[in-house]
Design an enzyme around this catalytic site. Sequence first.
Site, PDB file in Angstrom:
ATOM      1  N   GLY A  67      -3.538  12.787  15.137  1.00  0.00           N
ATOM      2  CA  GLY A  67      -3.117  13.932  14.338  1.00  0.00           C
ATOM      3  C   GLY A  67      -2.157  14.821  15.101  1.00  0.00           C
ATOM      4  O   GLY A  67      -2.104  14.806  16.336  1.00  0.00           O
ATOM      5  N   ASP A  68      -1.403  15.590  14.354  1.00  0.00           N
ATOM      6  CA  ASP A  68      -0.469  16.537  14.958  1.00  0.00           C
ATOM      7  C   ASP A  68      -1.218  17.758  15.467  1.00  0.00           C
ATOM      8  O   ASP A  68      -2.189  18.212  14.852  1.00  0.00           O
ATOM      9  CB  ASP A  68       0.578  16.978  13.938  1.00  0.00           C
TER      10      ASP A  68
ATOM     11  N   PHE B 157      12.312  14.873   9.311  1.00  0.00           N
ATOM     12  CA  PHE B 157      11.162  14.010   9.606  1.00  0.00           C
ATOM     13  C   PHE B 157      11.417  13.189  10.876  1.00  0.00           C
ATOM     14  O   PHE B 157      10.548  13.066  11.740  1.00  0.00           O
ATOM     15  CB  PHE B 157      10.906  13.029   8.454  1.00  0.00           C
TER      16      PHE B 157
ATOM     17  N   GLN C 241       5.069   3.623  12.163  1.00  0.00           N
ATOM     18  CA  GLN C 241       5.998   4.664  11.767  1.00  0.00           C
ATOM     19  C   GLN C 241       7.178   3.970  11.080  1.00  0.00           C
ATOM     20  O   GLN C 241       7.443   2.796  11.335  1.00  0.00           O
ATOM     21  CB  GLN C 241       6.465   5.413  13.014  1.00  0.00           C
TER      22      GLN C 241
ATOM     23  N   HIS D 120       3.773  -0.988   3.784  1.00  0.00           N
ATOM     24  CA  HIS D 120       3.144   0.301   3.475  1.00  0.00           C
ATOM     25  C   HIS D 120       4.242   1.330   3.222  1.00  0.00           C
ATOM     26  O   HIS D 120       5.070   1.585   4.105  1.00  0.00           O
ATOM     27  CB  HIS D 120       2.262   0.741   4.651  1.00  0.00           C
TER      28      HIS D 120
ATOM     29  N   HIS E 289      -6.846   9.527   5.451  1.00  0.00           N
ATOM     30  CA  HIS E 289      -6.516   9.711   6.859  1.00  0.00           C
ATOM     31  C   HIS E 289      -7.610  10.566   7.485  1.00  0.00           C
ATOM     32  O   HIS E 289      -8.153  11.468   6.842  1.00  0.00           O
ATOM     33  CB  HIS E 289      -5.186  10.443   7.010  1.00  0.00           C
TER      34      HIS E 289
ATOM     35  N   GLU F 127       1.232   5.612   0.574  1.00  0.00           N
ATOM     36  CA  GLU F 127       0.677   6.839   1.138  1.00  0.00           C
ATOM     37  C   GLU F 127       1.039   8.049   0.297  1.00  0.00           C
ATOM     38  O   GLU F 127       2.191   8.220  -0.101  1.00  0.00           O
ATOM     39  CB  GLU F 127       1.189   7.036   2.558  1.00  0.00           C
TER      40      GLU F 127
ATOM     41  N   SER G 125       0.870  -1.172   0.000  1.00  0.00           N
ATOM     42  CA  SER G 125       0.000   0.000   0.000  1.00  0.00           C
ATOM     43  C   SER G 125       0.906   1.220   0.000  1.00  0.00           C
ATOM     44  O   SER G 125       2.080   1.145   0.375  1.00  0.00           O
ATOM     45  CB  SER G 125      -0.943  -0.003   1.210  1.00  0.00           C
TER      46      SER G 125
END
Length: 275
Positions: free
Chosen positions: A100-101, A208, A168, A258, A69, A10, A8
């Site tokens: 979420g951030d 990141f 992650q 992913h 998302h 993103e 998958s």
Amino acid sequence: MNNKTSFSFEFFPPKTAEGIANLRQARTQLAEFSPEFFSVTFGAGGSTRDRTMDTVVEIQGEGSEAAPHISCISSSKEEIRELLQAYQAKGIKRLVTLRGDIPSGEVSVGDFKYANELVSFIRAETGDWFHLEVAAYPEFHPEAGSAQKDLDNFKRKIDAGADSAITQYFYNVDAYFRFVEAAQKLGISAPIIPGIMPIYNYTQLARFSNVCGAEIPRWLRMRLEAYGNDLASLRAFGVDVVADICGKLSQAGIDKMHFYTLNQAGIIGQIIRQL
């Protein structure tokens, strides 16, 4: 490489006409690998809500499964309810469900504080309509008080009704295996799908990683720094590193991966073909 391995991918919702065209091209290239789904991110505080919806609808219209998302920070129950109803009306069957951030300067959290509360709400509102993915952190969430507290938080999301998790990214495969083992000891049987981050450039990756708590091992950091501005050599090395990680996962029986694409396809194609 396990012949049954599924992938998958993103994406983030593009902002410009050029970005939209580039993403369409990337999707066409990645479709070669018959992905299980394409996911589309949701900006902090819902800042990309309309663009996320537009991108998801376009992907769905092309015949691929799209997984938007959905994050709960700064959102009210009514806003989430409207979003769920809109996705149901468009035939969307999978969501990546996140806290979420927290946007900088944010004062109000909204009606939800944690992702498990959002998962519970979605189940109460829509039953089993959606396949719900949640996040997992093999090297633990940067805000976690301890490794055990992070595992407990993860279990709460699964117990609330999540079907599976996406991790992650990581460059230490043992961290993933140990996290899965620890989760299983807590009675978690939901699939924990490894998140894979290709290496595009060191500065971006370091930024990141500082935010999300993903460790770049010292040996890898030193090698990447040594390439300086030689992006071609850095990326060729990065393909080898990430393909090796994927190979170790595959050899251990992991049959789903992913990829965090950053809306690019070329390097990911190289990684998958190298396996």
